[in-house]
Design a protein around this motif. Structure first.
Motif, PDB file in Angstrom:
ATOM      1  N   MET A  37       0.834  -1.199   0.000  1.00  0.00           N
ATOM      2  CA  MET A  37       0.000   0.000   0.000  1.00  0.00           C
ATOM      3  C   MET A  37       0.871   1.253   0.000  1.00  0.00           C
ATOM      4  SD  MET A  37      -2.814  -1.334   2.755  1.00  0.00           S
ATOM      5  CE  MET A  37      -3.709   0.220   2.886  1.00  0.00           C
ATOM      6  N   LEU A  38       1.880   1.271   0.859  1.00  0.00           N
ATOM      7  CA  LEU A  38       2.769   2.431   0.938  1.00  0.00           C
ATOM      8  C   LEU A  38       3.560   2.623  -0.360  1.00  0.00           C
ATOM      9  CD1 LEU A  38       3.965   1.881   4.600  1.00  0.00           C
ATOM     10  CD2 LEU A  38       2.617   3.829   3.775  1.00  0.00           C
ATOM     11  N   PHE A  43      -2.846   7.833   1.224  1.00  0.00           N
ATOM     12  CA  PHE A  43      -2.956   8.889   2.227  1.00  0.00           C
ATOM     13  C   PHE A  43      -2.086  10.106   1.919  1.00  0.00           C
ATOM     14  CE2 PHE A  43      -3.657   4.773   4.350  1.00  0.00           C
ATOM     15  CZ  PHE A  43      -5.010   4.907   4.601  1.00  0.00           C
ATOM     16  N   GLU A  44      -1.951  10.394   0.634  1.00  0.00           N
ATOM     17  CA  GLU A  44      -1.185  11.553   0.177  1.00  0.00           C
ATOM     18  C   GLU A  44       0.245  11.547   0.710  1.00  0.00           C
ATOM     19  OE1 GLU A  44      -3.626  15.083   0.784  1.00  0.00           O
ATOM     20  OE2 GLU A  44      -5.373  13.839   0.388  1.00  0.00           O
ATOM     21  N   GLY A  45       0.756  10.348   1.011  1.00  0.00           N
ATOM     22  CA  GLY A  45       2.143  10.196   1.425  1.00  0.00           C
ATOM     23  C   GLY A  45       2.478  10.710   2.806  1.00  0.00           C
ATOM     24  N   HIS A  46       1.488  11.165   3.546  1.00  0.00           N
ATOM     25  CA  HIS A  46       1.780  11.868   4.795  1.00  0.00           C
ATOM     26  C   HIS A  46       1.478  11.057   6.054  1.00  0.00           C
ATOM     27  CE1 HIS A  46       2.886  15.512   6.835  1.00  0.00           C
ATOM     28  NE2 HIS A  46       1.765  15.521   7.530  1.00  0.00           N
ATOM     29  N   LYS A  61      11.175   1.570   2.277  1.00  0.00           N
ATOM     30  CA  LYS A  61      12.257   1.688   1.292  1.00  0.00           C
ATOM     31  C   LYS A  61      11.755   2.288  -0.020  1.00  0.00           C
ATOM     32  CE  LYS A  61      15.952  -0.826  -0.938  1.00  0.00           C
ATOM     33  NZ  LYS A  61      16.579  -2.094  -1.205  1.00  0.00           N
ATOM     34  N   ASN A  62      10.611   1.832  -0.524  1.00  0.00           N
ATOM     35  CA  ASN A  62      10.056   2.337  -1.778  1.00  0.00           C
ATOM     36  C   ASN A  62       8.701   3.030  -1.582  1.00  0.00           C
ATOM     37  OD1 ASN A  62      12.176   1.315  -3.486  1.00  0.00           O
ATOM     38  ND2 ASN A  62      11.360  -0.715  -3.069  1.00  0.00           N
ATOM     39  N   ALA A  63       8.415   3.407  -0.346  1.00  0.00           N
ATOM     40  CA  ALA A  63       7.142   4.059  -0.046  1.00  0.00           C
ATOM     41  C   ALA A  63       7.107   5.457  -0.656  1.00  0.00           C
ATOM     42  CB  ALA A  63       6.946   4.149   1.462  1.00  0.00           C
ATOM     43  N   TYR A  76      -1.573   6.853  -5.582  1.00  0.00           N
ATOM     44  CA  TYR A  76      -1.470   6.127  -6.846  1.00  0.00           C
ATOM     45  C   TYR A  76      -2.315   6.779  -7.940  1.00  0.00           C
ATOM     46  CZ  TYR A  76      -1.279   2.611 -10.384  1.00  0.00           C
ATOM     47  OH  TYR A  76      -1.070   1.983 -11.582  1.00  0.00           O
ATOM     48  N   PHE A  77      -3.537   7.154  -7.606  1.00  0.00           N
ATOM     49  CA  PHE A  77      -4.453   7.698  -8.602  1.00  0.00           C
ATOM     50  C   PHE A  77      -4.380   9.225  -8.691  1.00  0.00           C
ATOM     51  CE2 PHE A  77      -6.102   3.482  -7.791  1.00  0.00           C
ATOM     52  CZ  PHE A  77      -6.333   3.025  -9.074  1.00  0.00           C
ATOM     53  N   LYS A  78      -3.430   9.824  -7.981  1.00  0.00           N
ATOM     54  CA  LYS A  78      -3.197  11.282  -8.035  1.00  0.00           C
ATOM     55  C   LYS A  78      -4.466  12.074  -7.721  1.00  0.00           C
ATOM     56  CE  LYS A  78       0.999  10.553  -9.697  1.00  0.00           C
ATOM     57  NZ  LYS A  78       1.572   9.531  -8.876  1.00  0.00           N
TER      58      LYS A  78
END
Length: 164
Positions: A37-38, A43-46, A61-63, A76-78
């Motif tokens: 998920m990350l 969650f807008e990366g926050h 690592k790749n979040a 993902y869907f911006k």
């Protein structure tokens, strides 16, 4: 023993009662791991920027993260597909000890923490959310991920695979 110390929670501790990613309740079958998920963008990366010490480093690592402020480009869907935590609190959707909500519960559950009453409640909420998947199936062509992006982002944030 996990001792939590982040911006939103200090002094809470818990132990693992199950192995990571195993021994889930039979009615709880998430389609995505917290790490996935990350990586995809939620969650807008926050959401998880100040509590990474509680979870495995590989999850981050790749979040797609945005430590300064929420950024829809990390999703993902911006597209924005969440309400502020204050709304969740007002509506009574936040249950102690998971002060950040469902995803925090899922991360801790995935790691092996078990609190039977809270687990049953959160699993019930997760199961109810699958109605959004049915709405997409009934209203979109197969694999048209541009159809109902907001619902797909929401599904992603509840550990459902939005790519069907």
């Amino acid at each position: 023993m996990v001792i939590v110390c982040d911006k939103m929670q200090q002094g809470y501790s818990y132990e693992y009662a199950a192995k990571e990613g195993q021994d889930f309740a039979p009615e709880f079958m998430p389609e995505l791991t917290p790490q996935k998920m990350l990586e995809l963008g939620v969650f807008e990366g926050h959401y998880m920027t100040d509590c990474q010490n509680e979870f495995p480093a590989c999850w981050f690592k790749n979040a797609k993260l945005s430590p300064q402020k929420p950024d829809v480009n990390c999703n993902y869907f911006k597209i924005k597909s969440r309400q502020p935590l204050s709304i969740w609190q007002q509506k009574g959707w936040i249950f102690p000890p998971d002060v950040r909500g469902w995803f925090q519960w899922y991360c801790r559950y995935y790691m092996g923490r078990r609190i039977p009453d809270i687990d049953a409640l959160q699993i019930k909420r997760w199961r109810a959310f699958r109605r959004h998947k049915a709405q997409i199936l009934n209203n979109c062509l197969a694999f048209d991920i541009d159809c109902r992006k907001r619902q797909r982002q929401a599904l992603l944030q509840w550990a459902y695979d939005p790519f069907f």
